[in-house]
Design a protein around this motif. Structure first.
Motif, PDB file in Angstrom:
ATOM      1  N   GLU A  23      43.968  44.807  34.756  1.00 18.61           N
ATOM      2  CA  GLU A  23      44.872  43.863  33.875  1.00 18.61           C
ATOM      3  C   GLU A  23      44.222  42.484  33.552  1.00 18.61           C
ATOM      4  O   GLU A  23      44.707  41.818  32.700  1.00 18.61           O
ATOM      5  CB  GLU A  23      46.222  43.742  34.791  1.00 18.61           C
ATOM      6  N   THR A  24      43.184  42.189  34.317  1.00 18.43           N
ATOM      7  CA  THR A  24      42.455  40.945  34.394  1.00 18.43           C
ATOM      8  C   THR A  24      41.021  40.901  33.645  1.00 18.43           C
ATOM      9  O   THR A  24      40.291  39.935  33.356  1.00 18.43           O
ATOM     10  CB  THR A  24      42.743  39.933  35.356  1.00 18.43           C
ATOM     11  N   GLY A  25      40.273  42.032  34.036  1.00 17.10           N
ATOM     12  CA  GLY A  25      38.876  42.341  33.593  1.00 17.10           C
ATOM     13  C   GLY A  25      37.927  41.745  34.482  1.00 17.10           C
ATOM     14  O   GLY A  25      36.778  41.708  34.585  1.00 17.10           O
ATOM     15  N   VAL A  26      38.441  41.259  35.805  1.00 15.04           N
ATOM     16  CA  VAL A  26      37.402  40.504  36.978  1.00 15.04           C
ATOM     17  C   VAL A  26      36.765  41.795  37.553  1.00 15.04           C
ATOM     18  O   VAL A  26      37.158  43.042  37.345  1.00 15.04           O
ATOM     19  CB  VAL A  26      38.293  39.883  38.029  1.00 15.04           C
ATOM     20  N   HIS A  27      35.653  41.507  37.941  1.00 12.53           N
ATOM     21  CA  HIS A  27      34.852  42.685  38.909  1.00 12.53           C
ATOM     22  C   HIS A  27      35.263  42.734  40.170  1.00 12.53           C
ATOM     23  O   HIS A  27      36.086  42.073  40.562  1.00 12.53           O
ATOM     24  CB  HIS A  27      33.443  41.971  39.133  1.00 12.53           C
ATOM     25  N   ARG A  32      38.110  41.614  45.253  1.00 11.80           N
ATOM     26  CA  ARG A  32      38.238  41.673  46.963  1.00 11.80           C
ATOM     27  C   ARG A  32      38.250  40.018  47.331  1.00 11.80           C
ATOM     28  O   ARG A  32      39.117  39.994  48.487  1.00 11.80           O
ATOM     29  CB  ARG A  32      36.898  42.462  47.350  1.00 11.80           C
ATOM     30  N   ARG A  33      37.397  39.278  46.717  1.00 15.50           N
ATOM     31  CA  ARG A  33      37.463  38.049  47.295  1.00 15.50           C
ATOM     32  C   ARG A  33      38.667  37.079  47.110  1.00 15.50           C
ATOM     33  O   ARG A  33      39.232  36.560  47.900  1.00 15.50           O
ATOM     34  CB  ARG A  33      36.430  37.404  46.802  1.00 15.50           C
ATOM     35  N   LEU A  34      39.429  37.478  45.983  1.00 21.32           N
ATOM     36  CA  LEU A  34      40.831  36.852  45.824  1.00 21.32           C
ATOM     37  C   LEU A  34      41.757  37.508  46.774  1.00 21.32           C
ATOM     38  O   LEU A  34      42.552  36.653  47.229  1.00 21.32           O
ATOM     39  CB  LEU A  34      41.213  37.316  44.193  1.00 21.32           C
ATOM     40  N   ILE A  35      41.626  38.725  46.955  1.00 25.15           N
ATOM     41  CA  ILE A  35      42.712  39.431  47.994  1.00 25.15           C
ATOM     42  C   ILE A  35      42.325  38.777  49.426  1.00 25.15           C
ATOM     43  O   ILE A  35      43.112  38.341  50.052  1.00 25.15           O
ATOM     44  CB  ILE A  35      42.510  40.847  47.858  1.00 25.15           C
ATOM     45  N   ASP A  36      41.238  38.650  49.946  1.00 21.15           N
ATOM     46  CA  ASP A  36      40.762  37.933  51.042  1.00 21.15           C
ATOM     47  C   ASP A  36      41.433  36.578  51.274  1.00 21.15           C
ATOM     48  O   ASP A  36      41.702  36.247  52.481  1.00 21.15           O
ATOM     49  CB  ASP A  36      39.454  37.902  51.033  1.00 21.15           C
ATOM     50  N   GLU A  37      41.051  35.812  50.166  1.00 22.40           N
ATOM     51  CA  GLU A  37      41.681  34.418  50.028  1.00 22.40           C
ATOM     52  C   GLU A  37      43.275  34.346  49.989  1.00 22.40           C
ATOM     53  O   GLU A  37      43.579  33.388  50.579  1.00 22.40           O
ATOM     54  CB  GLU A  37      40.878  33.265  48.827  1.00 22.40           C
TER      55      GLU A  37
END
Length: 56
Positions: A23-27, A32-37
């Protein structure tokens, strides 16, 4: 313990990573880092993933 019809935490996390990527095109590592944070707060994840893409 696996109960039929219920997803494990790891399966939920993997599905969220795939969804953020699609949906956003992030790697994957960024997702993973966003979910961790941020945890699995979907609106916050989408907002931050879009910010990453904006400044890419």
């Amino acid at each position: 313990m696996f109960v039929k019809g219920k997803l494990s935490d790891e399966e939920i996390r993997a599905a969220m990573i795939r969804r953020l990527k699609r949906e956003t095109g992030v790697h994957e590592d960024q997702a993973r880092r966003l979910i961790d944070e941020l945890g699995l707060n979907y609106p916050a994840l989408i907002r931050e993933a879009k910010n990453i893409q904006r400044y890419r």
